[in-house]
Design a protein around this motif. Structure first.
Motif, PDB file in Angstrom:
ATOM      1  N   MET A 145       0.838  -1.204   0.000  1.00 22.76           N
ATOM      2  CA  MET A 145       0.000   0.000   0.000  1.00 22.76           C
ATOM      3  C   MET A 145       0.873   1.254   0.000  1.00 22.76           C
ATOM      4  O   MET A 145       1.872   1.320   0.699  1.00 22.76           O
ATOM      5  N   SER A 146       0.480   2.248  -0.791  1.00 22.58           N
ATOM      6  CA  SER A 146       1.246   3.484  -0.876  1.00 22.58           C
ATOM      7  C   SER A 146       1.133   4.281   0.406  1.00 22.58           C
ATOM      8  O   SER A 146       0.120   4.236   1.100  1.00 22.58           O
ATOM      9  N   LYS A 147       2.186   5.034   0.713  1.00 22.09           N
ATOM     10  CA  LYS A 147       2.125   5.940   1.852  1.00 22.09           C
ATOM     11  C   LYS A 147       1.165   7.087   1.552  1.00 22.09           C
ATOM     12  O   LYS A 147       0.978   7.475   0.401  1.00 22.09           O
ATOM     13  N   ILE A 148       0.569   7.613   2.604  1.00 29.05           N
ATOM     14  CA  ILE A 148      -0.463   8.639   2.470  1.00 29.05           C
ATOM     15  C   ILE A 148       0.073   9.976   2.948  1.00 29.05           C
ATOM     16  O   ILE A 148       0.639  10.080   4.038  1.00 29.05           O
ATOM     17  N   VAL A 149      -0.120  11.003   2.120  1.00 25.97           N
ATOM     18  CA  VAL A 149       0.289  12.363   2.444  1.00 25.97           C
ATOM     19  C   VAL A 149      -0.966  13.213   2.607  1.00 25.97           C
ATOM     20  O   VAL A 149      -1.819  13.246   1.709  1.00 25.97           O
ATOM     21  N   LEU A 150      -1.091  13.875   3.732  1.00 19.14           N
ATOM     22  CA  LEU A 150      -2.183  14.821   3.971  1.00 19.14           C
ATOM     23  C   LEU A 150      -1.628  16.228   3.783  1.00 19.14           C
ATOM     24  O   LEU A 150      -0.716  16.635   4.500  1.00 19.14           O
ATOM     25  N   TYR A 188       4.388  14.413  -5.228  1.00 25.16           N
ATOM     26  CA  TYR A 188       4.064  13.234  -4.427  1.00 25.16           C
ATOM     27  C   TYR A 188       3.323  12.188  -5.264  1.00 25.16           C
ATOM     28  O   TYR A 188       3.611  10.990  -5.173  1.00 25.16           O
ATOM     29  N   LEU A 189       2.367  12.635  -6.052  1.00 26.74           N
ATOM     30  CA  LEU A 189       1.599  11.701  -6.878  1.00 26.74           C
ATOM     31  C   LEU A 189       2.494  10.970  -7.869  1.00 26.74           C
ATOM     32  O   LEU A 189       2.368   9.755  -8.065  1.00 26.74           O
ATOM     33  N   HIS A 190       3.393  11.708  -8.498  1.00 19.43           N
ATOM     34  CA  HIS A 190       4.297  11.090  -9.477  1.00 19.43           C
ATOM     35  C   HIS A 190       5.273  10.119  -8.815  1.00 19.43           C
ATOM     36  O   HIS A 190       5.803   9.231  -9.488  1.00 19.43           O
ATOM     37  N   LYS A 191       5.492  10.284  -7.521  1.00 18.37           N
ATOM     38  CA  LYS A 191       6.336   9.347  -6.787  1.00 18.37           C
ATOM     39  C   LYS A 191       5.543   8.138  -6.277  1.00 18.37           C
ATOM     40  O   LYS A 191       6.108   7.244  -5.643  1.00 18.37           O
ATOM     41  N   GLY A 192       4.233   8.130  -6.514  1.00 17.94           N
ATOM     42  CA  GLY A 192       3.410   6.992  -6.137  1.00 17.94           C
ATOM     43  C   GLY A 192       2.746   7.087  -4.781  1.00 17.94           C
ATOM     44  O   GLY A 192       2.147   6.113  -4.309  1.00 17.94           O
ATOM     45  N   TYR A 193       2.816   8.256  -4.134  1.00 13.02           N
ATOM     46  CA  TYR A 193       2.117   8.446  -2.869  1.00 13.02           C
ATOM     47  C   TYR A 193       0.619   8.639  -3.112  1.00 13.02           C
ATOM     48  O   TYR A 193       0.214   9.159  -4.161  1.00 13.02           O
TER      49      TYR A 193
END
Length: 240
Positions: A1-6, A22-27
Protein backbone atom coordinates in the motif's frame (compact mmCIF):
# COMPACT_ATOMS: atom_id res chain seq x y z
CA UNK A 1 0.00 0.00 0.00
CA UNK A 2 1.25 3.48 -0.88
CA UNK A 3 2.12 5.94 1.85
CA UNK A 4 -0.46 8.64 2.47
CA UNK A 5 0.29 12.36 2.44
CA UNK A 6 -2.18 14.82 3.97
CA UNK A 7 -1.74 18.32 2.54
CA UNK A 8 -3.52 21.03 4.53
CA UNK A 9 -4.00 24.30 2.68
CA UNK A 10 -3.69 22.38 -0.56
CA UNK A 11 -4.71 25.22 -2.88
CA UNK A 12 -1.55 27.23 -2.28
CA UNK A 13 0.66 27.41 -5.38
CA UNK A 14 3.46 25.56 -3.60
CA UNK A 15 1.15 22.91 -2.17
CA UNK A 16 -0.35 22.08 -5.57
CA UNK A 17 3.11 21.58 -7.06
CA UNK A 18 4.09 19.40 -4.08
CA UNK A 19 0.96 17.30 -4.55
CA UNK A 20 1.93 16.63 -8.15
CA UNK A 21 5.42 15.55 -7.11
CA UNK A 22 4.06 13.23 -4.43
CA UNK A 23 1.60 11.70 -6.88
CA UNK A 24 4.30 11.09 -9.48
CA UNK A 25 6.34 9.35 -6.79
CA UNK A 26 3.41 6.99 -6.14
CA UNK A 27 2.12 8.45 -2.87
CA UNK A 28 -1.59 8.67 -2.11
CA UNK A 29 -2.49 12.29 -1.41
CA UNK A 30 -5.39 13.78 0.51
CA UNK A 31 -5.58 17.41 -0.64
CA UNK A 32 -7.52 19.45 1.92
CA UNK A 33 -8.62 23.02 1.26
CA UNK A 34 -11.56 25.39 1.16
CA UNK A 35 -11.01 25.72 -2.61
CA UNK A 36 -11.68 22.18 -3.76
CA UNK A 37 -12.90 23.22 -7.23
CA UNK A 38 -9.67 25.12 -7.90
CA UNK A 39 -7.58 22.08 -6.98
CA UNK A 40 -9.69 19.84 -9.21
CA UNK A 41 -9.22 22.23 -12.14
CA UNK A 42 -5.46 22.50 -11.55
CA UNK A 43 -4.96 18.73 -11.33
CA UNK A 44 -7.02 18.15 -14.46
CA UNK A 45 -5.03 20.77 -16.37
CA UNK A 46 -1.74 19.23 -15.26
CA UNK A 47 -2.98 15.67 -15.94
CA UNK A 48 -2.33 14.43 -12.41
CA UNK A 49 -2.02 10.63 -12.05
CA UNK A 50 -5.47 9.14 -11.57
CA UNK A 51 -6.54 7.04 -8.61
CA UNK A 52 -4.11 8.38 -6.00
CA UNK A 53 -5.69 11.75 -5.18
CA UNK A 54 -8.57 12.58 -2.84
CA UNK A 55 -9.72 16.20 -2.61
CA UNK A 56 -11.62 17.21 0.51
CA UNK A 57 -12.82 20.36 2.26
CA UNK A 58 -10.80 21.86 5.10
CA UNK A 59 -10.95 25.31 6.69
CA UNK A 60 -7.94 26.10 8.88
CA UNK A 61 -9.92 28.77 10.74
CA UNK A 62 -12.95 26.58 11.52
CA UNK A 63 -11.38 25.11 14.64
CA UNK A 64 -14.53 23.34 15.84
CA UNK A 65 -14.64 21.35 12.60
CA UNK A 66 -11.12 19.95 12.90
CA UNK A 67 -11.92 16.88 15.04
CA UNK A 68 -14.62 15.76 12.61
CA UNK A 69 -12.40 16.51 9.62
CA UNK A 70 -9.59 14.36 10.99
CA UNK A 71 -11.92 11.55 12.06
CA UNK A 72 -13.45 11.43 8.57
CA UNK A 73 -10.17 10.99 6.69
CA UNK A 74 -10.20 7.83 4.55
CA UNK A 75 -6.88 6.78 6.11
CA UNK A 76 -4.42 8.20 8.62
CA UNK A 77 -1.40 9.96 7.11
CA UNK A 78 2.25 8.97 7.06
CA UNK A 79 3.24 12.53 6.10
CA UNK A 80 1.47 15.81 6.90
CA UNK A 81 2.17 19.08 5.08
CA UNK A 82 0.73 22.32 6.47
CA UNK A 83 0.77 24.96 3.74
CA UNK A 84 -2.24 27.16 4.49
CA UNK A 85 -1.53 30.83 3.94
CA UNK A 86 -3.12 34.27 3.99
CA UNK A 87 -1.58 37.72 3.79
CA UNK A 88 -2.50 41.37 3.94
CA UNK A 89 0.01 44.19 3.75
CA UNK A 90 1.51 45.53 6.96
CA UNK A 91 -0.19 48.87 6.39
CA UNK A 92 -3.56 47.14 6.15
CA UNK A 93 -2.82 44.84 9.09
CA UNK A 94 -2.16 47.83 11.35
CA UNK A 95 -5.63 49.28 10.79
CA UNK A 96 -7.66 46.16 9.88
CA UNK A 97 -7.91 43.82 12.85
CA UNK A 98 -9.83 41.23 10.83
CA UNK A 99 -6.94 40.92 8.38
CA UNK A 100 -4.39 40.63 11.18
CA UNK A 101 -6.51 38.12 13.07
CA UNK A 102 -7.05 35.97 9.99
CA UNK A 103 -3.29 35.73 9.44
CA UNK A 104 -2.93 34.59 13.06
CA UNK A 105 -5.68 32.03 12.61
CA UNK A 106 -4.42 30.61 9.31
CA UNK A 107 -0.69 30.53 10.03
CA UNK A 108 -0.66 29.67 13.71
CA UNK A 109 -3.91 28.86 15.52
CA UNK A 110 -5.23 26.68 12.71
CA UNK A 111 -1.97 24.80 12.48
CA UNK A 112 -1.81 24.16 16.22
CA UNK A 113 -5.44 23.06 16.28
CA UNK A 114 -5.20 20.40 13.56
CA UNK A 115 -1.61 19.27 14.17
CA UNK A 116 -2.27 18.73 17.88
CA UNK A 117 -5.12 16.42 16.91
CA UNK A 118 -2.88 14.51 14.53
CA UNK A 119 0.05 14.00 16.87
CA UNK A 120 -2.10 12.91 19.81
CA UNK A 121 -3.87 10.24 17.78
CA UNK A 122 -2.40 7.12 19.36
CA UNK A 123 -4.07 4.89 16.77
CA UNK A 124 -1.85 6.25 13.99
CA UNK A 125 1.38 4.34 14.47
CA UNK A 126 2.77 5.08 11.02
CA UNK A 127 3.02 8.89 11.20
CA UNK A 128 6.60 9.63 10.17
CA UNK A 129 6.90 13.29 9.14
CA UNK A 130 5.30 16.72 9.55
CA UNK A 131 6.35 19.59 7.29
CA UNK A 132 5.32 23.22 7.75
CA UNK A 133 5.62 25.92 5.10
CA UNK A 134 6.84 29.02 6.94
CA UNK A 135 8.63 32.15 5.78
CA UNK A 136 11.85 34.10 6.08
CA UNK A 137 9.63 36.92 7.31
CA UNK A 138 9.42 35.04 10.60
CA UNK A 139 13.18 35.02 11.19
CA UNK A 140 13.55 38.68 12.18
CA UNK A 141 11.01 41.41 12.87
CA UNK A 142 11.12 44.07 10.14
CA UNK A 143 9.08 47.24 9.94
CA UNK A 144 7.67 46.41 6.51
CA UNK A 145 5.95 43.15 7.45
CA UNK A 146 6.19 42.47 11.18
CA UNK A 147 2.52 41.54 11.65
CA UNK A 148 2.64 38.83 8.99
CA UNK A 149 6.15 37.87 10.09
CA UNK A 150 5.09 37.43 13.70
CA UNK A 151 2.48 34.84 12.69
CA UNK A 152 5.10 32.88 10.76
CA UNK A 153 7.57 33.18 13.64
CA UNK A 154 4.98 31.69 16.00
CA UNK A 155 4.36 28.82 13.59
CA UNK A 156 8.09 28.13 13.25
CA UNK A 157 8.55 28.06 17.03
CA UNK A 158 5.62 25.69 17.43
CA UNK A 159 7.22 23.34 14.90
CA UNK A 160 10.57 23.58 16.67
CA UNK A 161 9.01 22.46 19.94
CA UNK A 162 6.95 19.83 18.14
CA UNK A 163 10.14 18.37 16.69
CA UNK A 164 11.54 17.90 20.19
CA UNK A 165 8.23 16.52 21.49
CA UNK A 166 8.11 13.89 18.74
CA UNK A 167 11.80 12.98 18.79
CA UNK A 168 11.32 9.87 20.94
CA UNK A 169 8.65 8.62 18.51
CA UNK A 170 11.09 9.04 15.60
CA UNK A 171 8.75 11.43 13.80
CA UNK A 172 10.63 14.04 11.78
CA UNK A 173 9.45 17.65 11.79
CA UNK A 174 10.72 20.07 9.13
CA UNK A 175 10.07 23.74 8.53
CA UNK A 176 10.48 25.24 5.06
CA UNK A 177 11.71 28.80 5.59
CA UNK A 178 11.00 30.30 2.20
CA UNK A 179 11.85 33.67 0.74
CA UNK A 180 9.86 35.42 -1.99
CA UNK A 181 7.71 33.01 -4.00
CA UNK A 182 6.04 33.84 -7.30
CA UNK A 183 2.47 33.08 -6.27
CA UNK A 184 -1.03 34.45 -6.00
CA UNK A 185 -0.19 35.71 -2.50
CA UNK A 186 2.66 37.89 -3.78
CA UNK A 187 0.98 39.00 -7.02
CA UNK A 188 1.00 42.77 -7.20
CA UNK A 189 3.77 43.21 -4.63
CA UNK A 190 6.90 45.09 -5.67
CA UNK A 191 9.49 42.34 -5.19
CA UNK A 192 12.97 41.94 -6.75
CA UNK A 193 12.69 39.64 -9.74
CA UNK A 194 16.12 38.15 -9.06
CA UNK A 195 14.97 36.86 -5.68
CA UNK A 196 11.62 35.37 -6.73
CA UNK A 197 11.42 31.57 -6.59
CA UNK A 198 9.00 29.38 -8.48
CA UNK A 199 6.45 27.32 -6.52
CA UNK A 200 7.73 24.09 -8.08
CA UNK A 201 11.22 24.82 -6.71
CA UNK A 202 9.89 25.20 -3.16
CA UNK A 203 7.74 22.10 -3.63
CA UNK A 204 10.82 19.99 -4.34
CA UNK A 205 12.25 21.07 -0.98
CA UNK A 206 9.09 19.78 0.69
CA UNK A 207 8.98 16.43 -1.08
CA UNK A 208 12.73 15.85 -0.71
CA UNK A 209 12.94 17.05 2.92
CA UNK A 210 15.63 15.27 4.89
CA UNK A 211 16.30 14.96 8.60
CA UNK A 212 17.25 18.57 9.37
CA UNK A 213 14.74 20.96 10.91
CA UNK A 214 15.20 24.22 9.01
CA UNK A 215 15.20 24.02 5.21
CA UNK A 216 15.89 27.27 3.33
CA UNK A 217 15.41 26.77 -0.43
CA UNK A 218 17.76 28.66 -2.73
CA UNK A 219 21.41 29.63 -2.27
CA UNK A 220 20.71 33.38 -2.19
CA UNK A 221 18.06 32.91 0.47
CA UNK A 222 20.36 30.75 2.58
CA UNK A 223 22.74 33.71 2.74
CA UNK A 224 19.93 36.16 3.49
CA UNK A 225 18.65 33.84 6.22
CA UNK A 226 22.02 33.88 7.97
CA UNK A 227 22.34 37.65 7.65
CA UNK A 228 18.87 38.18 9.12
CA UNK A 229 19.61 35.87 12.05
CA UNK A 230 22.89 37.46 13.09
CA UNK A 231 22.72 41.07 11.90
CA UNK A 232 23.26 43.47 14.85
CA UNK A 233 20.08 45.20 15.96
CA UNK A 234 21.37 48.67 15.05
CA UNK A 235 21.76 47.51 11.44
CA UNK A 236 18.60 45.39 11.42
CA UNK A 237 16.60 48.48 12.40
CA UNK A 238 17.59 50.05 9.08
CA UNK A 239 16.12 47.22 7.04
CA UNK A 240 12.94 48.02 5.06
Amino acid sequence: MSKIVLVLGANSDVAKEAILLYLHKGYQVVAASRSTADIEAFMAARKAPAGLLIITYFDATAFDSHPQFYASLPAKPHIVVYAAGFQVTNEQALVDWEGSYRMMQVHYAGAVSILNLIITDCSNNHLERIIGLSSLSGVRGRKSNFVYGSTKAAFTQYLAGLRQYLFARKITVNVIVAGYIRSKMTAGLDLPESLLMEPAFIARSIVDAGSGFTIVPGFKWKLIHQVLKYLPEKLAARLP
